[in-house]
Design a protein around this motif. Structure first.
Motif, mmCIF file in Angstrom:
data_model
loop_
_atom_site.group_PDB
_atom_site.id
_atom_site.type_symbol
_atom_site.label_atom_id
_atom_site.label_comp_id
_atom_site.label_asym_id
_atom_site.label_seq_id
_atom_site.Cartn_x
_atom_site.Cartn_y
_atom_site.Cartn_z
ATOM 1 N N GLU A 38 0.830 -1.214 0.000
ATOM 2 C CA GLU A 38 0.000 0.000 0.000
ATOM 3 C C GLU A 38 0.862 1.261 0.000
ATOM 4 O O GLU A 38 0.561 2.227 -0.681
ATOM 5 N N GLN A 39 1.955 1.243 0.765
ATOM 6 C CA GLN A 39 2.836 2.407 0.844
ATOM 7 C C GLN A 39 4.026 2.302 -0.114
ATOM 8 O O GLN A 39 4.817 3.238 -0.221
ATOM 9 N N ILE A 58 14.592 2.877 14.646
ATOM 10 C CA ILE A 58 14.905 3.477 13.350
ATOM 11 C C ILE A 58 14.174 2.612 12.343
ATOM 12 O O ILE A 58 14.251 1.379 12.400
ATOM 13 N N GLN A 59 13.438 3.246 11.445
ATOM 14 C CA GLN A 59 12.719 2.532 10.394
ATOM 15 C C GLN A 59 13.409 2.824 9.069
ATOM 16 O O GLN A 59 13.456 3.970 8.631
ATOM 17 N N LEU A 60 13.963 1.786 8.460
ATOM 18 C CA LEU A 60 14.587 1.934 7.145
ATOM 19 C C LEU A 60 13.538 1.654 6.077
ATOM 20 O O LEU A 60 12.766 0.692 6.189
ATOM 21 N N LEU A 61 13.515 2.512 5.057
ATOM 22 C CA LEU A 61 12.515 2.423 3.995
ATOM 23 C C LEU A 61 13.205 2.357 2.636
ATOM 24 O O LEU A 61 13.929 3.282 2.270
ATOM 25 N N GLU A 62 12.973 1.284 1.896
ATOM 26 C CA GLU A 62 13.463 1.165 0.528
ATOM 27 C C GLU A 62 12.248 1.121 -0.390
ATOM 28 O O GLU A 62 11.346 0.301 -0.182
ATOM 29 N N PRO A 63 12.186 1.970 -1.407
ATOM 30 C CA PRO A 63 11.011 1.990 -2.273
ATOM 31 C C PRO A 63 10.895 0.723 -3.116
ATOM 32 O O PRO A 63 11.904 0.140 -3.513
ATOM 33 N N LEU A 64 9.655 0.341 -3.393
ATOM 34 C CA LEU A 64 9.414 -0.783 -4.299
ATOM 35 C C LEU A 64 9.526 -0.348 -5.756
ATOM 36 O O LEU A 64 9.617 -1.192 -6.642
ATOM 37 N N GLY A 65 9.527 0.953 -5.990
ATOM 38 C CA GLY A 65 9.662 1.477 -7.346
ATOM 39 C C GLY A 65 9.851 2.976 -7.314
ATOM 40 O O GLY A 65 9.626 3.622 -6.291
ATOM 41 N N PRO A 66 10.233 3.560 -8.447
ATOM 42 C CA PRO A 66 10.504 4.995 -8.497
ATOM 43 C C PRO A 66 9.263 5.880 -8.376
ATOM 44 O O PRO A 66 9.375 7.042 -8.008
ATOM 45 N N ASP A 67 8.078 5.338 -8.657
ATOM 46 C CA ASP A 67 6.863 6.142 -8.602
ATOM 47 C C ASP A 67 6.140 6.064 -7.262
ATOM 48 O O ASP A 67 5.032 6.567 -7.119
ATOM 49 N N THR A 68 6.764 5.445 -6.267
ATOM 50 C CA THR A 68 6.186 5.384 -4.922
ATOM 51 C C THR A 68 6.568 6.659 -4.168
ATOM 52 O O THR A 68 7.500 7.364 -4.569
ATOM 53 N N PRO A 69 5.874 6.965 -3.064
ATOM 54 C CA PRO A 69 6.249 8.165 -2.304
ATOM 55 C C PRO A 69 7.719 8.182 -1.883
ATOM 56 O O PRO A 69 8.393 9.207 -2.022
ATOM 57 N N VAL A 70 8.251 7.066 -1.389
ATOM 58 C CA VAL A 70 9.656 7.040 -0.971
ATOM 59 C C VAL A 70 10.573 7.075 -2.193
ATOM 60 O O VAL A 70 11.631 7.710 -2.160
ATOM 61 N N GLY A 71 10.175 6.456 -3.284
ATOM 62 C CA GLY A 71 10.960 6.534 -4.520
ATOM 63 C C GLY A 71 11.080 7.964 -5.014
ATOM 64 O O GLY A 71 12.168 8.414 -5.405
ATOM 65 N N ARG A 109 -8.377 8.759 8.740
ATOM 66 C CA ARG A 109 -8.579 7.587 9.594
ATOM 67 C C ARG A 109 -7.270 6.819 9.687
ATOM 68 O O ARG A 109 -6.463 6.840 8.757
ATOM 69 N N PRO A 110 -7.077 6.103 10.776
ATOM 70 C CA PRO A 110 -5.853 5.300 10.909
ATOM 71 C C PRO A 110 -5.785 4.212 9.840
ATOM 72 O O PRO A 110 -6.808 3.766 9.313
ATOM 73 N N ARG A 111 -4.554 3.805 9.544
ATOM 74 C CA ARG A 111 -4.326 2.686 8.641
ATOM 75 C C ARG A 111 -3.293 1.757 9.271
ATOM 76 O O ARG A 111 -2.695 2.087 10.285
ATOM 77 N N HIS A 112 -3.095 0.615 8.632
ATOM 78 C CA HIS A 112 -2.163 -0.390 9.151
ATOM 79 C C HIS A 112 -0.729 0.093 9.008
ATOM 80 O O HIS A 112 -0.330 0.591 7.959
ATOM 81 N N GLY A 113 0.054 -0.055 10.087
ATOM 82 C CA GLY A 113 1.460 0.325 10.071
ATOM 83 C C GLY A 113 2.353 -0.836 10.477
ATOM 84 O O GLY A 113 1.890 -1.963 10.665
#
Length: 142
Positions: A38-39, A58-71, A109-113
């Motif tokens: 989802e994220q 510490i939460q490390l985030l690697e994008p699943l693709g370039p068009d994702t928010p983190v990408g 509304r809250p979502r799953h984290g």
């Protein structure tokens, strides 16, 4: 309202490389790994310490693709701090209170984290330029 800093989210290109860095340099350990479609991220939570209101990570985030928010974040700003997350006792109550103060909510509304928590994000333009996450930890199993 805030119990603690729950975690600092760090965007990275290679999550395995960053895990190795934090483990070898600071002795942190991975307590959770997830893929959040989802994220659009692979994530790893590294435990720092326990506090009266819960753990800090510490939460490390690697994008699943370039068009994702983190990408998109990585393309624009490079690796680094993506967001700050605060632990709250009740994320729905926190959203009502914060929204009532005129702060824009990304999530109504809250979502799953991570680690079965409930989360919601606040708009960075109303938070001094900082993407801010609210985290209600999952209930402890007995």
């Amino acid at each position: 309202m805030f119990l603690r800093i729950d975690h600092v989210g760090i965007a990275c290109h290679d999550i395995e490389e960053k895990i190795a860095f934090y483990e070898s340099k600071f002795g942190l350990r991975v307590v959770s790994r997830e893929v959040n479609e989802e994220q659009g991220v692979k994530e790893a939570m590294l435990h720092i310490a326990d506090a009266p209101g819960g753990g800090s990570y510490i939460q490390l985030l690697e994008p699943l693709g370039p068009d994702t928010p983190v990408g998109k974040f990585l393309a624009k700003r490079g690796e680094g701090v993506h967001h700050v997350a605060f632990g709250v006792p009740d994320v729905e109550d926190a959203l009502r209170t914060i929204g009532g103060e005129g702060i824009r909510l990304i999530d109504e509304r809250p979502r799953h984290g991570s680690m079965n928590s409930s989360i919601a994000f606040l708009h960075p333009k109303d938070m001094g330029g900082v993407l801010t996450e609210l985290v209600q930890a999952a209930p402890e199993e007995s």
